[in-house]
Scaffold this active site. Structure first.
Site: not given
Ligand code: NAP
Length: 442
Positions: A137, A140, A142, A144, A198, A213, A315
């Protein structure tokens, strides 16, 4: 294995991969909601292992260091883990870890759009073969809920089209351009300084994020496999303040839309199209009211008519809310020894962007000479593209010619391409400016 028995529920042990923005927010949310979830569902969720890349890093949430590991592969095969949540992002190692968890008989919840937009069939097949859930969920829009409504509530609905504002960064930039009259560069800089874009904004502003998405929405809405590479894509980086101002004069706003639709081809066979591009949206359309970093998904169905879901598209905490919903769903299904079913999924029969019909906005700078408008109108007419409205806008171009803005009636893209080719070669046209699709115009 029944996870819930009579009396006190046995804790459901969650193995979390990734403790970044979303992972940390999820740990917090599970901590805060644990009792409420147990009271309402009989499911007792506990995060018992957490994989990260760097064990030493400071965290946004307090986690017992004994739970942390830097070896994610150990978590996905650990017999003491009941459900895996993948919040690492990117394709590898997320793909291998997800497959390993599914093949070890563990349900997986992921927020990873890249992974699902490129490997859905492989993942669905592994989930089905092992009789466990794969839920996404959060991938796509976030917070919603859109995957579950498409997969469950609307499963019997003949869906004609889904149009989404699924990228908060671009919607923030376009809203700032429209509300403050800012240039693209200034609106982008402001989005970056406020944390909505970014430092390298390419994935958002060039439409790659929205295209992933769109592929997932198309796959679930139409039950046929559409991958990110199938999605036609244009970004917003060439939109100018004068395009936004022109849209306003036509009572429209500019939005980056992810659109997928199912239409019959000449032989009556259904074809799927998925595309991401900026579009002018009439200001009375529900999508026009989606401002700032918000997202919305607008669904057109034959039986349901129109439906729109609106909310936070990104977020840490909003996204964690969607992950938690999936986690509870997967835990409930596992406790009943059942799983969500996607069925056999074939590659979608795709239609080309050339066959898509849209109305268009386009701007031309014409040379300063009598009869130029008639010459231009004749080019449109020769390719059966009819003009809906035209305005000669200030400021006039520096060489004294006219700056003219057209909106056409709906036409196949191939017709418009032929017109643009000929305009580009015409002696009366100094330059062709922005070309943008317009929705809601026949
Ligand atoms: P993030 O802040 O970059 O966090 C990624 C995490 O993965 C970090 O804690 C990192 O560890 C860990 N990691 C990276 N490589 C790893 C490995 N090989 N083994 C174990 N842990 C590893 O990313 P995020 O924003 O939370 O996003 C996570 C997912 O949710 C992504 O797929 C993103 O597209 C999706 N998403 C995010 C958002 C958003 O608003 N952020 C919205 C929708 C979907 P370290 O902390 O030690 O570096």
């Amino acid at each position: 294995v029944a996870l819930v028995s009579s009396g006190e529920p046995r804790p459901i042990r969650v193995g979390l991969l990734g403790l970044g923005n979303v992972g940390a927010a999820l740990v917090e949310l599970i901590g805060a909601q644990r009792e409420a979830i147990r009271d309402r569902t009989g499911l007792d969720l506990v995060v018992t292992r957490v994989a990260v890349r760097s064990a030493a890093k400071a965290r946004a949430v307090e986690v017992d260091p004994a739970l942390l590991t830097t070896d994610a592969s150990e978590v996905v095969t650990d017999p003491d883990i009941d459900i895996v949540v993948e919040l690492i992002g990117g394709i590898e190692p997320a793909r291998e870890l997800t497959l390993a968890a599914l093949n070890a008989g563990k349900p997986v919840v992921t927020g990873n759009k890249e992974l699902v937009a490129n490997h859905a069939v492989e993942l669905f097949t592994a989930a089905e073969a092992n009789g466990v859930d794969l839920l996404f969920e959060a991938a796509v829009a976030g917070a919603i809920p859109i995957m579950r409504p498409l997969r469950e509530s609307l499963i019997g609905e003949p869906i004609a089209r889904v149009m989404g504002i699924v990228n908060g960064t671009t919607n923030y930039i376009l809203s700032a351009m429209s509300e403050d009259g800012a240039s693209y560069a200034d609106a982008l800089a402001e989005a970056q300084s406020r944390g909505f874009a970014e430092r390298d904004p390419t994935a958002d502003v060039e439409g790659f994020d929205a295209a992933a998405k769109a592929a997932i929405i198309a796959t679930i809405a139409f039950g046929q496999s559409v991958v990110a590479g199938d999605v036609y894509r244009e970004g917003i980086s060439s939109i100018t303040a004068s395009d936004i101002a022109a849209a306003e004069r036509f009572d429209m706003v500019v939005k980056l839309l992810a659109i997928t639709e199912s239409t019959p081809d000449d032989s009556g066979e259904t074809r799927i199209n998925a595309r991401v591009h900026p579009a002018m949206v009439p200001s009375d359309h529900p999508l026009a009211s989606v401002r700032g970093s918000f997202n919305a998904v607008f669904i057109e169905g034959e039986a349901l008519d129109d439906l729109m879901l609106y909310g936070r598209g990104a977020g840490g905490t909003p996204t964690a809310s969607a992950v938690l919903g999936d986690l509870i769903d997967a835990a409930g299904n596992a406790s009943r020894n059942t799983a969500a079913v996607f069925g056999t999924m074939e590659r979608a029969r795709l239609s080309s962007i050339d066959d898509v019909r849209s109305a268009f906005y386009l701007t031309l700078d014409l040379i300063d000479q009598a009869g130029v408008l008639a010459a231009v109108a004749e080019i449109f007419g020769r390719h059966q593209v009819s003009i809906r409205s035209m305005e000669q806008a200030a400021p006039a171009s520096p060489d004294g010619g006219a700056h003219v803005v057209f909106i056409t009636h709906a036409t196949a893209e191939s017709g418009l391409t032929a017109v643009l080719d000929e305009l580009g070669r015409s002696e009366v046209v100094a330059s062709v400016g922005t070309v943008m699709r317009v929705i809601g115009v026949d």
